[in-house]
Design a protein around this motif. Structure first.
Motif, PDB file in Angstrom:
ATOM      1  N   LEU A 299      -9.154  17.024 -40.978  1.00  0.00           N
ATOM      2  CA  LEU A 299      -8.042  17.713 -40.332  1.00  0.00           C
ATOM      3  C   LEU A 299      -7.926  17.300 -38.863  1.00  0.00           C
ATOM      4  N   ARG A 300      -9.037  17.070 -38.218  1.00  0.00           N
ATOM      5  CA  ARG A 300      -9.019  16.609 -36.823  1.00  0.00           C
ATOM      6  C   ARG A 300      -8.314  15.249 -36.731  1.00  0.00           C
ATOM      7  N   PHE A 301      -8.650  14.346 -37.662  1.00  0.00           N
ATOM      8  CA  PHE A 301      -8.047  13.019 -37.631  1.00  0.00           C
ATOM      9  C   PHE A 301      -6.550  13.083 -37.958  1.00  0.00           C
ATOM     10  N   MET A 302      -6.200  13.966 -38.852  1.00  0.00           N
ATOM     11  CA  MET A 302      -4.783  14.154 -39.194  1.00  0.00           C
ATOM     12  C   MET A 302      -4.004  14.609 -37.961  1.00  0.00           C
ATOM     13  N   LEU A 303      -4.554  15.565 -37.232  1.00  0.00           N
ATOM     14  CA  LEU A 303      -3.915  16.050 -36.008  1.00  0.00           C
ATOM     15  C   LEU A 303      -3.825  14.941 -34.970  1.00  0.00           C
ATOM     16  N   ALA A 304      -4.876  14.138 -34.849  1.00  0.00           N
ATOM     17  CA  ALA A 304      -4.876  13.042 -33.871  1.00  0.00           C
ATOM     18  C   ALA A 304      -3.741  12.061 -34.148  1.00  0.00           C
ATOM     19  N   SER A 305      -3.536  11.722 -35.418  1.00  0.00           N
ATOM     20  CA  SER A 305      -2.454  10.806 -35.771  1.00  0.00           C
ATOM     21  C   SER A 305      -1.092  11.416 -35.474  1.00  0.00           C
ATOM     22  N   MET A 306      -0.970  12.714 -35.693  1.00  0.00           N
ATOM     23  CA  MET A 306       0.302  13.405 -35.417  1.00  0.00           C
ATOM     24  C   MET A 306       0.653  13.324 -33.942  1.00  0.00           C
ATOM     25  N   VAL A 307      -0.285  13.665 -33.081  1.00  0.00           N
ATOM     26  CA  VAL A 307       0.020  13.702 -31.653  1.00  0.00           C
ATOM     27  C   VAL A 307       0.258  12.302 -31.101  1.00  0.00           C
ATOM     28  N   ALA A 308      -0.428  11.299 -31.672  1.00  0.00           N
ATOM     29  CA  ALA A 308      -0.195   9.920 -31.223  1.00  0.00           C
ATOM     30  C   ALA A 308       1.232   9.486 -31.523  1.00  0.00           C
ATOM     31  N   ARG A 309       1.743   9.864 -32.690  1.00  0.00           N
ATOM     32  CA  ARG A 309       3.112   9.486 -33.054  1.00  0.00           C
ATOM     33  C   ARG A 309       4.141  10.225 -32.197  1.00  0.00           C
ATOM     34  N   VAL A 310       3.853  11.476 -31.863  1.00  0.00           N
ATOM     35  CA  VAL A 310       4.768  12.227 -30.993  1.00  0.00           C
ATOM     36  C   VAL A 310       4.848  11.574 -29.619  1.00  0.00           C
ATOM     37  N   ASP A 311       3.699  11.248 -29.048  1.00  0.00           N
ATOM     38  CA  ASP A 311       3.699  10.635 -27.723  1.00  0.00           C
ATOM     39  C   ASP A 311       4.353   9.258 -27.735  1.00  0.00           C
ATOM     40  N   GLN A 312       4.172   8.508 -28.803  1.00  0.00           N
ATOM     41  CA  GLN A 312       4.809   7.204 -28.929  1.00  0.00           C
ATOM     42  C   GLN A 312       6.335   7.346 -28.930  1.00  0.00           C
ATOM     43  N   ALA A 313       6.849   8.302 -29.696  1.00  0.00           N
ATOM     44  CA  ALA A 313       8.297   8.503 -29.760  1.00  0.00           C
ATOM     45  C   ALA A 313       8.844   9.006 -28.431  1.00  0.00           C
ATOM     46  N   ARG A 314       8.081   9.844 -27.748  1.00  0.00           N
ATOM     47  CA  ARG A 314       8.531  10.333 -26.440  1.00  0.00           C
ATOM     48  C   ARG A 314       8.655   9.178 -25.449  1.00  0.00           C
ATOM     49  N   ALA A 315       7.658   8.328 -25.414  1.00  0.00           N
ATOM     50  CA  ALA A 315       7.709   7.188 -24.495  1.00  0.00           C
ATOM     51  C   ALA A 315       8.905   6.297 -24.798  1.00  0.00           C
ATOM     52  N   PHE A 316       9.229   6.129 -26.081  1.00  0.00           N
ATOM     53  CA  PHE A 316      10.333   5.270 -26.484  1.00  0.00           C
ATOM     54  C   PHE A 316      11.674   5.877 -26.074  1.00  0.00           C
ATOM     55  N   TYR A 317      11.873   7.191 -26.329  1.00  0.00           N
ATOM     56  CA  TYR A 317      13.177   7.747 -25.971  1.00  0.00           C
ATOM     57  C   TYR A 317      13.369   7.769 -24.457  1.00  0.00           C
ATOM     58  N   ARG A 318      12.298   7.964 -23.706  1.00  0.00           N
ATOM     59  CA  ARG A 318      12.435   7.916 -22.250  1.00  0.00           C
ATOM     60  C   ARG A 318      12.801   6.513 -21.773  1.00  0.00           C
ATOM     61  N   GLN A 319      12.246   5.519 -22.418  1.00  0.00           N
ATOM     62  CA  GLN A 319      12.579   4.137 -22.061  1.00  0.00           C
ATOM     63  C   GLN A 319      14.063   3.858 -22.301  1.00  0.00           C
ATOM     64  N   VAL A 320      14.572   4.276 -23.457  1.00  0.00           N
ATOM     65  CA  VAL A 320      15.969   4.001 -23.780  1.00  0.00           C
ATOM     66  C   VAL A 320      16.893   4.845 -22.901  1.00  0.00           C
ATOM     67  N   ALA A 321      16.531   6.083 -22.619  1.00  0.00           N
ATOM     68  CA  ALA A 321      17.323   6.912 -21.709  1.00  0.00           C
ATOM     69  C   ALA A 321      17.421   6.256 -20.338  1.00  0.00           C
ATOM     70  N   ASP A 322      16.321   5.696 -19.865  1.00  0.00           N
ATOM     71  CA  ASP A 322      16.320   5.005 -18.582  1.00  0.00           C
ATOM     72  C   ASP A 322      17.230   3.773 -18.631  1.00  0.00           C
ATOM     73  N   GLN A 323      17.220   3.059 -19.757  1.00  0.00           N
ATOM     74  CA  GLN A 323      18.112   1.906 -19.905  1.00  0.00           C
ATOM     75  C   GLN A 323      19.578   2.332 -19.835  1.00  0.00           C
ATOM     76  N   LEU A 324      19.908   3.433 -20.502  1.00  0.00           N
ATOM     77  CA  LEU A 324      21.284   3.923 -20.458  1.00  0.00           C
ATOM     78  C   LEU A 324      21.684   4.292 -19.035  1.00  0.00           C
ATOM     79  N   ASP A 325      20.789   4.931 -18.305  1.00  0.00           N
ATOM     80  CA  ASP A 325      21.089   5.307 -16.922  1.00  0.00           C
ATOM     81  C   ASP A 325      21.277   4.087 -16.033  1.00  0.00           C
ATOM     82  N   ARG A 326      20.633   2.989 -16.383  1.00  0.00           N
ATOM     83  CA  ARG A 326      20.787   1.747 -15.622  1.00  0.00           C
ATOM     84  C   ARG A 326      22.028   0.964 -16.035  1.00  0.00           C
ATOM     85  N   GLY A 327      22.738   1.465 -17.031  1.00  0.00           N
ATOM     86  CA  GLY A 327      23.946   0.794 -17.488  1.00  0.00           C
ATOM     87  C   GLY A 327      23.698  -0.401 -18.378  1.00  0.00           C
ATOM     88  N   GLU A 328      22.486  -0.509 -18.922  1.00  0.00           N
ATOM     89  CA  GLU A 328      22.167  -1.649 -19.774  1.00  0.00           C
ATOM     90  C   GLU A 328      22.685  -1.416 -21.189  1.00  0.00           C
TER      91      GLU A 328
END
Length: 402
Positions: A299-328
């Motif tokens: 269960l610990r490992f299952m939770l670890a994989s869950m939080v890793a995927r959440v943080d990965q998706a957060r980093a990605f949406y912030r990157q794309v949001a920043d691109q939109l703000d830059r007009g790219e």
């Protein structure tokens, strides 16, 4: 319903995106979500009730309807980054609240008359001009170029006839923004030729003459009602056409969808984060075989994989949001982050239900709500398969099937 306290928040904004103003905005949204949104969500969602007007007014006072409206017109004058960051925090408590802010942000204000546009922008920023977007139809969902609802010009008015489906917040809105067909494409023209976007202004809680609606009963995404609308000769001033016309109107819609897809990714991250945080608490609360189930490695490992995927998706949406703000240009990136984050949210909220065992399959815990809402994120703003098509089309020659 068990009302477990919110777990510790995720780490503050990382260096490249961190400013004191963003940290303050994020902290304020997090408190607002915990103190004002979640208690209402826990009470209203099980009964499919619409969010109260008092909550919408409180959001207006926080400035959440005008995050992307310039300060000159009373908005916060910020960008897609801040908009999606706030959306994540609100979705952590109730996705519908993170969604209602998308129905302002200057939507329905791009009219030709300058004084009217300024008035509407100011109302939008205050949360007094909240709309509903009418794009989909019974036979035109992912294929928006197939829209058939007509807006025929009659003197200085458009007369609207047709049917729209999946219109969230339609009755409670101040206006409905419709993608309509004003002309048929001529031979050789793209199917998007002849499209226009028209504003149907209305009173909250009612439909204008010629417009009738029936609600669509959904398994989740409660907080506002979703409608099927029939337009039978609805008349609106010709001055209520907004943005471009023809293929330009279609491009305007696509541009709006690029932002909407990043917004959906942020909402998906908020839902998945909620599932992780509730699971962290539950794993320490629940005991089996004389130990908290948090002691079991599987269960610990299952939770670890869950939080890793959440943080990965957060980093990605912030990157794309920043691109939109830059007009790219980032149509492909918007599609990719929507695909990745929403599919992640379905998996992670499902895993959270599994970690909760039988309790996860009850309405006593919020985790079932997160899963119901997350499941929709893979469908609206373009299904996961549409996002895959956009990505593939950016890499390969156009398919011979089109």
């Amino acid at each position: 319903m068990t009302d477990a306290p919110l777990a510790a928040p995720p780490p503050d904004l990382p260096g490249p995106y961190r400013t004191e103003a963003r940290v303050a905005l994020q902290d304020g949204a997090r408190r607002f979500a915990a103190e004002q949104v979640r208690p209402i969500a826990d009470e209203y969602d099980p009964h499919k009730r619409e969010m109260p007007r008092s909550l919408i007014e409180a959001m207006g006072r926080e400035g959440y309807f005008g995050i992307m409206v310039d300060a000159e017109h009373g908005g916060l004058g910020l960008g897609v980054f801040e908009y999606t960051m706030v959306a994540e925090e609100l979705a952590r408590a109730w996705m519908s609240v993170a969604s209602i802010i998308a129905r302002a942000q200057g939507l329905g204000t791009d009219v030709a008359e300058e004084d009217r546009a300024r008035e509407l922008l100011a109302r939008s920023a205050r949360g007094e001009w909240i709309g509903a977007a009418g794009f989909s139809e019974p036979d035109a969902g992912s294929d928006l170029a197939a829209v058939s609802t007509r807006a025929e010009l009659d003197g200085d008015e458009y007369v609207i006839t047709g049917e729209k489906r999946w219109i969230g917040n339609a009755e409670a809105a101040d206006f409905i923004q419709l993608l309509c067909r004003t002309d048929d494409p001529r031979p050789g023209e793209k199917r998007a030729a002849g499209l226009a976007t028209v504003i149907v202004e209305k009173e909250r809680g009612a439909f204008p003459p010629g417009l009738t609606g029936t609600t669509i009963d959904k398994i989740g995404y409660h907080g506002f009602l979703t409608w099927n609308l029939v337009f039978d000769g609805v008349r609106v001033p010709a001055a209520n056409r907004v943005g471009g016309k023809g293929t330009a109107a279609f491009r305007d819609t696509q541009k709006w969808l690029n932002i909407a897809r990043v917004h959906t990714a942020a909402r998906a991250v908020g839902l998945a984060r909620a599932a992780v945080e509730d699971s962290v608490l539950y794993l320490q609360e629940r005991e089996q075989f004389g130990h908290p189930i948090a002691d079991f490695q599987a269960l610990r490992f299952m939770l670890a994989s869950m939080v890793a995927r959440v943080d990965q998706a957060r980093a990605f949406y912030r990157q794309v949001a920043d691109q939109l703000d830059r007009g790219e240009p980032c149509e492909r990136e918007s599609a990719m982050v929507k695909l990745v984050a929403t599919e992640m949210a379905v998996d992670v909220t499902g895993d959270a239900m599994q970690l909760h065992g039988g309790n996860g399959y009850t309405t006593e815990r919020q985790v079932e709500r997160y899963w119901r809402d997350a499941r929709l994120t893979t469908i609206f703003e373009g299904t996961s398969q549409i996002q895959q098509k956009i990505i593939a089309d950016s890499l390969l020659p156009k398919s011979s099937l089109e």
